[in-house]
Design an enzyme around this catalytic site. Structure first.
Site, PDB file in Angstrom:
ATOM      1  N   VAL A  42       0.875  -1.217  -0.006  1.00 46.50           N
ATOM      2  CA  VAL A  42      -0.098  -0.002  -0.009  1.00 46.50           C
ATOM      3  C   VAL A  42       0.834   1.160   0.182  1.00 46.50           C
ATOM      4  O   VAL A  42       0.420   2.291  -0.372  1.00 46.50           O
ATOM      5  CB  VAL A  42      -1.064   0.043   1.359  1.00 46.50           C
ATOM      6  CG1 VAL A  42      -0.232   0.186   2.566  1.00 46.50           C
ATOM      7  CG2 VAL A  42      -2.017   1.040   1.072  1.00 46.50           C
ATOM      8  N   LYS A  43       2.073   1.145   0.691  1.00 45.86           N
ATOM      9  CA  LYS A  43       2.944   2.315   0.646  1.00 45.86           C
ATOM     10  C   LYS A  43       3.362   2.929  -0.766  1.00 45.86           C
ATOM     11  O   LYS A  43       3.775   3.958  -0.791  1.00 45.86           O
ATOM     12  CB  LYS A  43       4.475   1.986   1.188  1.00 45.86           C
ATOM     13  CG  LYS A  43       3.879   1.357   2.904  1.00 45.86           C
ATOM     14  CD  LYS A  43       3.266   2.504   3.610  1.00 45.86           C
ATOM     15  CE  LYS A  43       3.491   1.927   5.097  1.00 45.86           C
ATOM     16  NZ  LYS A  43       3.002   3.106   6.102  1.00 45.86           N
ATOM     17  N   ASP A  44       3.217   2.008  -1.939  1.00 47.09           N
ATOM     18  CA  ASP A  44       3.479   2.872  -3.174  1.00 47.09           C
ATOM     19  C   ASP A  44       2.529   4.105  -3.460  1.00 47.09           C
ATOM     20  O   ASP A  44       3.146   4.987  -4.012  1.00 47.09           O
ATOM     21  CB  ASP A  44       3.224   1.862  -4.102  1.00 47.09           C
ATOM     22  CG  ASP A  44       4.066   0.597  -4.292  1.00 47.09           C
ATOM     23  OD1 ASP A  44       5.425   0.716  -3.397  1.00 47.09           O
ATOM     24  OD2 ASP A  44       4.088  -0.024  -5.198  1.00 47.09           O
TER      25      ASP A  44
END
Length: 451
Positions: A42-44
């Site tokens: 999700v950090k992208d």
């Protein structure tokens, strides 16, 4: 149709209904599987957003260096952005993060500095302090600071929230997020509550983090902080990305329960998830009494299980921490009716050995000289030798015995001892707490695995 670069694949991740892993819950649960992003997390989303905002504000200039303290996933998103946009990367991380995360960051061209976990955030050795110091010392650098950089939660307000609303046609009743920086739970929560103020937003935390107590009392209690194993969630301070007004409940989950649940999700759903996904689903189980039949829960699965193959997906790692309920050789021995060791002396004859095998219906006998195990006799070994030379039946056992069986402690896990059984070696000897020997055969192992 094609895309211009890998960054254009970020977002629009699938929402997948969970089946076997949620049998104990009263309602439907949908997983927003974020490992479909190119950096597998999700950090992208927030990584590229923070870079774009920094470029727009003139904080990140051509040829610059991106510096950040990361548990791994944010670093991967930033590294992808750096590759495409032509930046260098220096990341600090903690020694509790999986080796796989560090190796991937290096593979993407980043310089990685590993710092100790068990220090205060203000300690000069902490990965927060080291990253800030590097930013001050490195010319033309940009310190990302995902914890206090509000572009973090903005990314989820603009992207993740709208995706979930559209994918559920606005029917979701609960959002569940394992939280660390606060960007995902706050950004998505804000968007969804603006659409429907009755949607419940639950943040999942880890024991050893102070976030839960802060949410409940407003108190920053350092006594709540202690080392924990779960990666990527919880904090020993409150990042500015948190806006507690969009969160309805905080729930803490143990390291063990999170690890066990992550393995369960992978095994029962075929969705290869990371540690925090286990925390999130376990949190839902702990709160199941708050759920009703017609509720629709969306849970964020943050990252991919490949980052944890050396940890939660490694049986030995799990066993060493008491996270796996494993059978030991003691369980085999205690489950048998007869625990007395049948042994034979080296001066006995081969015929006597065969009679013992027939009487007790056994295939393997240790050879014992007083208190010492000096060899072994097996049905298969005797058959081969007597078939070749029938006269051996009158010889002493010492003349035909094979090598002694391997000896292992009684508390040894079955999985770690079964490899000692082979075609040439049909049994092992187990030593109990009193120094007594017990024999465990190939049949014992097969029977244990079948149960």
């Amino acid at each position: 149709m094609w895309l211009n670069n890998i960054l254009e694949t970020i977002g629009n991740t699938p929402l997948i209904e969970l089946n076997k892993s949620v049998k104990g819950l009263p309602c439907k649960v949908l997983a927003k599987v974020e490992y479909f992003n190119p950096g597998n997390s999700v950090k992208d989303r927030m990584a590229i957003k923070m870079v774009e905002v920094a470029e727009k504000e003139g904080l990140l200039k051509p040829g610059g260096t991106i510096i950040e303290g990361t548990s791994g996933n944010t670093g991967m998103g930033l590294a992808l952005a750096a590759i495409i946009k032509g930046y260098k990367c220096i990341f600090t991380t903690t020694d509790k993060q999986s080796k796989e995360k560090v190796d991937i960051l290096k593979a993407l061209g980043a310089e990685v500095i590993v710092c100790p976990t068990n220090v205060e955030p203000e300690d000069p050795q902490s990965y927060y302090s080291v990253s800030r110091r590097l930013a001050e010392q490195t010319p033309n650098s940009f310190y990302v600071n995902q914890y206090d950089n509000l572009a973090n939660r903005l990314a989820h307000y603009e992207q993740t929230g709208p995706e979930i609303w559209e994918q559920t046609e606005g029917k979701l009743t609960h959002l569940v997020v394992a939280s660390g920086t606060g960007g995902t739970v706050t950004g998505v929560g804000k968007y969804l509550k603006e659409k429907n103020k009755d949607i419940q937003v639950w943040a999942i935390d880890s024991y050893g983090s102070l976030l839960t107590k802060y949410f409940r009392t407003g108190e920053l209690d350092s006594k709540e902080v202690y080392p924990y194993i779960t990666e990527g969630i919880g904090e020993d301070f409150v990042p500015q990305n948190f806006d507690m007004s969009y969160i309805d409940h905080f729930e803490q989950v143990t390291d063990k329960d999170a690890a066990v649940m992550a393995r369960r999700i992978t095994k029962e759903e075929g969705i290869f998830v990371g540690y925090s996904a286990g925390s999130a689903l376990q949190g839902i189980y702990q709160l199941k009494d708050k759920l009703k039949k017609d509720d629709l829960v969306v849970v964020i699965f943050h990252d991919h299980g490949s980052r944890y193959v050396g940890k939660i997906y490694n049986d030995e790692w799990m066993m060493e921490r008491g996270f796996m309920e494993v059978k030991t050789l003691k369980d085999i021995i205690n489950g048998r009716k007869e625990n007395k060791l049948i042994a034979i002396e080296p001066e006995a004859t081969v015929v006597q050995a065969v009679e013992l095998m027939r009487k007790f219906d056994i295939e393997n006998i240790p050879v014992r000289d007083q208190d010492q195990i000096i060899g072994s006799i097996s049905e298969s070994g005797l058959f081969q030798k007597i078939f070749a030379n029938p006269e051996l039946k009158n010889e002493k056992v010492s003349q035909v015995m094979e090598k002694p069986y391997p000896v292992v402690p009684i508390e040894t896990p079955i999985e770690k001892s079964s490899h000692l059984i082979s075609r040439e070696n049909g049994a092992i000897l187990v030593t109990d707490e009193l120094g007594n020997h017990h024999i465990v055969t190939k049949f014992d192992f097969i029977h244990s695995f079948a149960q």
